[in-house]
Design a protein around this motif. Structure first.
Motif, PDB file in Angstrom:
ATOM      1  N   GLU A  85      -6.895   3.866   2.908  1.00  0.00           N
ATOM      2  CA  GLU A  85      -7.319   4.084   4.294  1.00  0.00           C
ATOM      3  C   GLU A  85      -6.180   4.794   5.008  1.00  0.00           C
ATOM      4  O   GLU A  85      -5.073   4.260   5.110  1.00  0.00           O
ATOM      5  CB  GLU A  85      -7.627   2.746   4.972  1.00  0.00           C
ATOM      6  CG  GLU A  85      -8.756   1.968   4.312  1.00  0.00           C
ATOM      7  CD  GLU A  85      -8.844   0.534   4.831  1.00  0.00           C
ATOM      8  OE1 GLU A  85      -8.038   0.174   5.721  1.00  0.00           O
ATOM      9  OE2 GLU A  85      -9.702  -0.220   4.341  1.00  0.00           O
ATOM     10  N   ASN A 142      -6.734  -2.652  -1.365  1.00  0.00           N
ATOM     11  CA  ASN A 142      -6.342  -1.330  -1.841  1.00  0.00           C
ATOM     12  C   ASN A 142      -4.898  -1.284  -2.323  1.00  0.00           C
ATOM     13  O   ASN A 142      -4.377  -0.200  -2.609  1.00  0.00           O
ATOM     14  CB  ASN A 142      -6.495  -0.297  -0.711  1.00  0.00           C
ATOM     15  CG  ASN A 142      -7.895  -0.262  -0.135  1.00  0.00           C
ATOM     16  OD1 ASN A 142      -8.852  -0.644  -0.785  1.00  0.00           O
ATOM     17  ND2 ASN A 142      -8.014   0.193   1.102  1.00  0.00           N
ATOM     18  N   ASN A 174       0.824  -1.207   0.000  1.00  0.00           N
ATOM     19  CA  ASN A 174       0.000   0.000   0.000  1.00  0.00           C
ATOM     20  C   ASN A 174       0.856   1.254   0.000  1.00  0.00           C
ATOM     21  O   ASN A 174       0.502   2.254  -0.636  1.00  0.00           O
ATOM     22  CB  ASN A 174      -0.941   0.015   1.208  1.00  0.00           C
ATOM     23  CG  ASN A 174      -1.994  -1.066   1.139  1.00  0.00           C
ATOM     24  OD1 ASN A 174      -1.755  -2.194   1.563  1.00  0.00           O
ATOM     25  ND2 ASN A 174      -3.157  -0.734   0.585  1.00  0.00           N
ATOM     26  N   THR A 189      -2.929   2.287   5.470  1.00  0.00           N
ATOM     27  CA  THR A 189      -2.958   0.992   6.149  1.00  0.00           C
ATOM     28  C   THR A 189      -2.740  -0.140   5.147  1.00  0.00           C
ATOM     29  O   THR A 189      -3.056  -0.015   3.963  1.00  0.00           O
ATOM     30  CB  THR A 189      -4.303   0.773   6.869  1.00  0.00           C
ATOM     31  OG1 THR A 189      -5.365   0.862   5.911  1.00  0.00           O
ATOM     32  CG2 THR A 189      -4.505   1.811   7.956  1.00  0.00           C
ATOM     33  N   GLU A 190      -2.208  -1.251   5.650  1.00  0.00           N
ATOM     34  CA  GLU A 190      -1.968  -2.422   4.804  1.00  0.00           C
ATOM     35  C   GLU A 190      -3.296  -3.141   4.555  1.00  0.00           C
ATOM     36  O   GLU A 190      -3.887  -3.719   5.478  1.00  0.00           O
ATOM     37  CB  GLU A 190      -0.973  -3.382   5.464  1.00  0.00           C
ATOM     38  CG  GLU A 190       0.335  -2.741   5.902  1.00  0.00           C
ATOM     39  CD  GLU A 190       1.056  -2.049   4.769  1.00  0.00           C
ATOM     40  OE1 GLU A 190       0.885  -2.436   3.601  1.00  0.00           O
ATOM     41  OE2 GLU A 190       1.790  -1.086   5.054  1.00  0.00           O
ATOM     42  N   ASN A 191      -3.763  -3.088   3.336  1.00  0.00           N
ATOM     43  CA  ASN A 191      -5.018  -3.721   2.967  1.00  0.00           C
ATOM     44  C   ASN A 191      -4.899  -4.214   1.534  1.00  0.00           C
ATOM     45  O   ASN A 191      -4.839  -3.405   0.606  1.00  0.00           O
ATOM     46  CB  ASN A 191      -6.176  -2.727   3.093  1.00  0.00           C
ATOM     47  CG  ASN A 191      -7.532  -3.355   2.803  1.00  0.00           C
ATOM     48  OD1 ASN A 191      -7.621  -4.437   2.219  1.00  0.00           O
ATOM     49  ND2 ASN A 191      -8.599  -2.684   3.209  1.00  0.00           N
TER      50      ASN A 191
END
Length: 270
Positions: A201, A188, A143, A183-185
């Motif tokens: 995010e 995304n 991300n 954030t790590e997602n």
């Protein structure tokens, strides 16, 4: 002293005079980027770089890169690189800080990211007063992870005479930064099948060294078709080499000049 010897001495001293007294002209430098990371691990998004005077500072260790305010967003130049590989903020910020900087990008040989094991390069005209090299490249899939230099004077490539004095430098996995801006997602993240990089995010944490969080993407398929595995990376795993070469090299310039002068001498005698 015969004429040939006089001419030879004149040639030698002439070259010395030319190389020592000529004004510094633009130097052509080949910049080569190698992704040294193991297969099935990280790729490098388009490699953004510039040669400058050591003023431009795109981020700082342990400083927040992305600050949410009541009316506006303060964003460090590195964020567009860290979150999407884009130089859209980074290049203008570099140019504002250093109007005479020489800027460019290097893309992968097959797709924009430079995949594990791939090498790519470009040649750029550099003003010899721009002695320092600064870069940023997103590490994908992620991300907001990236490689780059926090200090604008970390890499002095040219000396005061415009000669390339730094042949190369290497970064290992311990030098991978987390911008702390997103954030790590995986939903995304960039460079993942199904990931939507435009979604984000806010995280609002400081920039720190961190490659361990890349484990969030283990087992997922990348845009290049391989399944990502962060366990292939350890603290000392080499992931990037950047090399510099003058084009043409100084010895070549001297030989060409000698050949030209010798030909002129032969023609005169004829």
């Amino acid at each position: 002293m015969n004429c040939s010897r006089c001419f030879l001495l004149a040639t030698v001293f002439g070259i010395s005079y030319i190389t020592s007294c000529r004004p510094l002209l633009a130097v052509q430098v080949r910049v080569t980027v190698e992704n040294l990371a193991p297969a099935n691990s990280i790729a490098l998004a388009p490699f953004r770089f510039g040669f400058g005077n050591g003023t431009f500072d795109s981020f700082d260790n342990n400083q927040t890169a992305f600050l949410l305010g009541a009316a506006s967003i303060a964003q460090a130049p590195i964020v567009t690189i860290a979150e999407g590989g884009s130089g859209s903020n980074w290049f203008p910020a570099f140019q504002t800080a250093e109007p005479n900087a020489d800027l460019s990008s290097i893309l992968g040989p097959t797709i924009p990211p430079i995949l594990p094991g791939q090498i790519s390069s470009t040649v750029i005209d550099v003003d010899p007063t721009n002695r320092f090299f600064t870069f940023g490249t997103m590490v994908v899939p992620s991300n907001d992870h990236f490689l780059g230099n926090a200090s604008p004077i970390a890499f002095e490539v040219l000396d005061a005479n415009g000669n390339v004095t730094l042949a190369s430098f290497t970064e290992d996995a311990s030098r991978i930064w987390d911008a702390g801006s997103e954030t790590e997602n995986p939903a995304n993240a960039a460079f993942l099948v199904g990931g939507v990089n435009d979604q984000r995010e806010n995280e609002n944490l400081p920039v720190t060294f961190n490659f361990a969080d890349l484990s969030a993407f283990n087992g997922l398929t990348t845009a290049a078709g391989y399944v990502f595995d962060s366990s292939l990376l350890s603290t000392n795993t080499p992931v990037l080499r950047v090399s510099f070469q003058a084009i043409p090299e100084p010895s070549t310039v001297t030989l060409v000049l000698l050949g030209t002068l010798a030909a002129a001498f032969v023609a005169r005698r004829a």
